[in-house]
Scaffold this motif. Structure first.
Motif, PDB file in Angstrom:
ATOM      1  N   ASP A 147       0.836  -1.208   0.000  1.00  0.00           N
ATOM      2  CA  ASP A 147       0.000   0.000   0.000  1.00  0.00           C
ATOM      3  C   ASP A 147       0.870   1.257   0.000  1.00  0.00           C
ATOM      4  O   ASP A 147       0.568   2.231  -0.702  1.00  0.00           O
ATOM      5  CB  ASP A 147      -0.935   0.001   1.220  1.00  0.00           C
ATOM      6  CG  ASP A 147      -2.054  -1.027   1.105  1.00  0.00           C
ATOM      7  OD1 ASP A 147      -2.318  -1.492  -0.024  1.00  0.00           O
ATOM      8  OD2 ASP A 147      -2.652  -1.367   2.158  1.00  0.00           O
ATOM      9  N   ASP A 148       1.967   1.243   0.777  1.00  0.00           N
ATOM     10  CA  ASP A 148       2.882   2.382   0.793  1.00  0.00           C
ATOM     11  C   ASP A 148       3.502   2.595  -0.584  1.00  0.00           C
ATOM     12  O   ASP A 148       3.608   3.735  -1.067  1.00  0.00           O
ATOM     13  CB  ASP A 148       3.985   2.176   1.835  1.00  0.00           C
ATOM     14  CG  ASP A 148       3.475   2.262   3.260  1.00  0.00           C
ATOM     15  OD1 ASP A 148       2.342   2.761   3.460  1.00  0.00           O
ATOM     16  OD2 ASP A 148       4.208   1.820   4.188  1.00  0.00           O
ATOM     17  N   ILE A 149       3.903   1.509  -1.241  1.00  0.00           N
ATOM     18  CA  ILE A 149       4.480   1.598  -2.591  1.00  0.00           C
ATOM     19  C   ILE A 149       3.429   2.132  -3.561  1.00  0.00           C
ATOM     20  O   ILE A 149       3.723   3.004  -4.398  1.00  0.00           O
ATOM     21  CB  ILE A 149       5.030   0.229  -3.047  1.00  0.00           C
ATOM     22  CG1 ILE A 149       6.264  -0.141  -2.224  1.00  0.00           C
ATOM     23  CG2 ILE A 149       5.359   0.238  -4.534  1.00  0.00           C
ATOM     24  CD1 ILE A 149       6.751  -1.561  -2.432  1.00  0.00           C
ATOM     25  N   LYS A 150       2.214   1.641  -3.437  1.00  0.00           N
ATOM     26  CA  LYS A 150       1.122   2.095  -4.312  1.00  0.00           C
ATOM     27  C   LYS A 150       0.881   3.599  -4.116  1.00  0.00           C
ATOM     28  O   LYS A 150       0.734   4.347  -5.091  1.00  0.00           O
ATOM     29  CB  LYS A 150      -0.148   1.309  -3.996  1.00  0.00           C
ATOM     30  CG  LYS A 150      -1.327   1.650  -4.845  1.00  0.00           C
ATOM     31  CD  LYS A 150      -2.525   0.798  -4.434  1.00  0.00           C
ATOM     32  CE  LYS A 150      -3.795   1.274  -5.088  1.00  0.00           C
ATOM     33  NZ  LYS A 150      -4.958   0.564  -4.607  1.00  0.00           N
ATOM     34  N   ASN A 151       0.852   4.042  -2.858  1.00  0.00           N
ATOM     35  CA  ASN A 151       0.653   5.461  -2.578  1.00  0.00           C
ATOM     36  C   ASN A 151       1.827   6.290  -3.110  1.00  0.00           C
ATOM     37  O   ASN A 151       1.634   7.387  -3.649  1.00  0.00           O
ATOM     38  CB  ASN A 151       0.471   5.696  -1.081  1.00  0.00           C
ATOM     39  CG  ASN A 151      -0.845   5.139  -0.573  1.00  0.00           C
ATOM     40  OD1 ASN A 151      -1.796   4.980  -1.331  1.00  0.00           O
ATOM     41  ND2 ASN A 151      -0.897   4.825   0.714  1.00  0.00           N
ATOM     42  N   ALA A 152       3.053   5.785  -2.949  1.00  0.00           N
ATOM     43  CA  ALA A 152       4.233   6.496  -3.459  1.00  0.00           C
ATOM     44  C   ALA A 152       4.185   6.590  -4.976  1.00  0.00           C
ATOM     45  O   ALA A 152       4.496   7.637  -5.555  1.00  0.00           O
ATOM     46  CB  ALA A 152       5.505   5.802  -2.991  1.00  0.00           C
ATOM     47  N   MET A 153       3.784   5.518  -5.623  1.00  0.00           N
ATOM     48  CA  MET A 153       3.677   5.525  -7.090  1.00  0.00           C
ATOM     49  C   MET A 153       2.587   6.498  -7.540  1.00  0.00           C
ATOM     50  O   MET A 153       2.758   7.226  -8.533  1.00  0.00           O
ATOM     51  CB  MET A 153       3.410   4.118  -7.625  1.00  0.00           C
ATOM     52  CG  MET A 153       4.618   3.208  -7.517  1.00  0.00           C
ATOM     53  SD  MET A 153       4.326   1.565  -8.165  1.00  0.00           S
ATOM     54  CE  MET A 153       4.214   1.908  -9.888  1.00  0.00           C
ATOM     55  N   ALA A 154       1.490   6.534  -6.811  1.00  0.00           N
ATOM     56  CA  ALA A 154       0.412   7.476  -7.151  1.00  0.00           C
ATOM     57  C   ALA A 154       0.907   8.907  -6.967  1.00  0.00           C
ATOM     58  O   ALA A 154       0.618   9.790  -7.791  1.00  0.00           O
ATOM     59  CB  ALA A 154      -0.807   7.206  -6.286  1.00  0.00           C
ATOM     60  N   PHE A 155       1.674   9.146  -5.901  1.00  0.00           N
ATOM     61  CA  PHE A 155       2.222  10.481  -5.655  1.00  0.00           C
ATOM     62  C   PHE A 155       3.187  10.872  -6.766  1.00  0.00           C
ATOM     63  O   PHE A 155       3.141  11.993  -7.287  1.00  0.00           O
ATOM     64  CB  PHE A 155       2.919  10.507  -4.290  1.00  0.00           C
ATOM     65  CG  PHE A 155       3.560  11.805  -3.963  1.00  0.00           C
ATOM     66  CD1 PHE A 155       2.785  12.906  -3.594  1.00  0.00           C
ATOM     67  CD2 PHE A 155       4.944  11.963  -4.054  1.00  0.00           C
ATOM     68  CE1 PHE A 155       3.386  14.123  -3.300  1.00  0.00           C
ATOM     69  CE2 PHE A 155       5.536  13.180  -3.764  1.00  0.00           C
ATOM     70  CZ  PHE A 155       4.760  14.258  -3.385  1.00  0.00           C
ATOM     71  N   ILE A 156       4.063   9.937  -7.152  1.00  0.00           N
ATOM     72  CA  ILE A 156       5.021  10.203  -8.235  1.00  0.00           C
ATOM     73  C   ILE A 156       4.276  10.451  -9.539  1.00  0.00           C
ATOM     74  O   ILE A 156       4.610  11.375 -10.301  1.00  0.00           O
ATOM     75  CB  ILE A 156       6.035   9.043  -8.368  1.00  0.00           C
ATOM     76  CG1 ILE A 156       6.937   8.998  -7.139  1.00  0.00           C
ATOM     77  CG2 ILE A 156       6.856   9.168  -9.644  1.00  0.00           C
ATOM     78  CD1 ILE A 156       7.819   7.776  -7.047  1.00  0.00           C
ATOM     79  N   GLN A 157       3.272   9.636  -9.798  1.00  0.00           N
ATOM     80  CA  GLN A 157       2.478   9.803 -11.023  1.00  0.00           C
ATOM     81  C   GLN A 157       1.795  11.165 -11.027  1.00  0.00           C
ATOM     82  O   GLN A 157       1.739  11.842 -12.051  1.00  0.00           O
ATOM     83  CB  GLN A 157       1.427   8.680 -11.135  1.00  0.00           C
ATOM     84  CG  GLN A 157       0.660   8.686 -12.425  1.00  0.00           C
ATOM     85  CD  GLN A 157       1.542   8.371 -13.625  1.00  0.00           C
ATOM     86  OE1 GLN A 157       2.464   7.582 -13.550  1.00  0.00           O
ATOM     87  NE2 GLN A 157       1.266   9.017 -14.734  1.00  0.00           N
ATOM     88  N   GLN A 158       1.320  11.583  -9.865  1.00  0.00           N
ATOM     89  CA  GLN A 158       0.666  12.881  -9.746  1.00  0.00           C
ATOM     90  C   GLN A 158       1.682  13.998 -10.029  1.00  0.00           C
ATOM     91  O   GLN A 158       1.379  14.966 -10.720  1.00  0.00           O
ATOM     92  CB  GLN A 158       0.061  13.031  -8.357  1.00  0.00           C
ATOM     93  CG  GLN A 158      -0.703  14.304  -8.137  1.00  0.00           C
ATOM     94  CD  GLN A 158      -1.205  14.394  -6.700  1.00  0.00           C
ATOM     95  OE1 GLN A 158      -0.767  13.664  -5.811  1.00  0.00           O
ATOM     96  NE2 GLN A 158      -2.132  15.307  -6.486  1.00  0.00           N
TER      97      GLN A 158
END
Length: 164
Positions: free
Chosen positions: A136-147
């Protein structure tokens, strides 16, 4: 409800530890009673008694010229067989008690294994939860990077700078 190792096992005699049970199982008396019970439950025991009673009757019949040490109705033989029955029943009861100890030790071992498996299962579930949290942390980090990447692409002139 989970059992604790310190709780008294329901089939464990009061004040007796599992180690004492194992010691009782391997005692000389226990092994002797087990041996006698196994022999008494075999066909060799039957053959022995057929031979013994037949020889007793023939020897005490008097027709072969042997001294009659226990004439008919064979009172000595009756007393010996009665004593044998008493001892055999005692050995069988001892063996049954020993088997109950074996069952108790097996139950204790199974309970210990079950507790160990439950502990292992809980540890695995915790590991899975940790992995899920990390994912979940990786998913959130990837979403943040994508944003952030999407935000950079929307800034005018940022794509021109990357071309020069």
């Amino acid at each position: 409800m989970k059992k604790r190792l310190t709780d008294q096992h329901p089939t464990l005699p009061i004040g007796v530890t599992p180690e004492q049970l194992v010691k009782r199982l391997h005692s000389f008396e226990g092994r002797l009673a087990d041996f006698i019970s196994r022999f008494a439950g075999s066909m060799y025991f039957v053959y022995f008694h057929v031979f013994w009673f037949g020889a007793w009757v023939v020897l005490n019949h008097g027709s072969i010229g042997f001294f009659k040490f226990d004439p008919f109705p064979y009172g000595l033989l009756t007393m010996i067989v009665s004593l044998e029955a008493i001892f055999l029943s005692t050995f069988i009861m001892i063996n049954q008690n020993r088997q109950a100890l074996v069952d108790t030790v097996r139950e204790l071992e199974e309970d210990a294994e079950e507790l160990e498996e439950e502990k292992e299962q809980e540890e695995l579930e915790e590991d899975v939860q940790d992995i899920q949290k990390d994912l979940d942390d990786i998913k959130n980090a990837m979403a943040f990077i994508q944003q952030k990447i999407s935000g950079l692409e929307k800034i005018p002139g940022s794509s021109d700078k990357s071309k020069s």
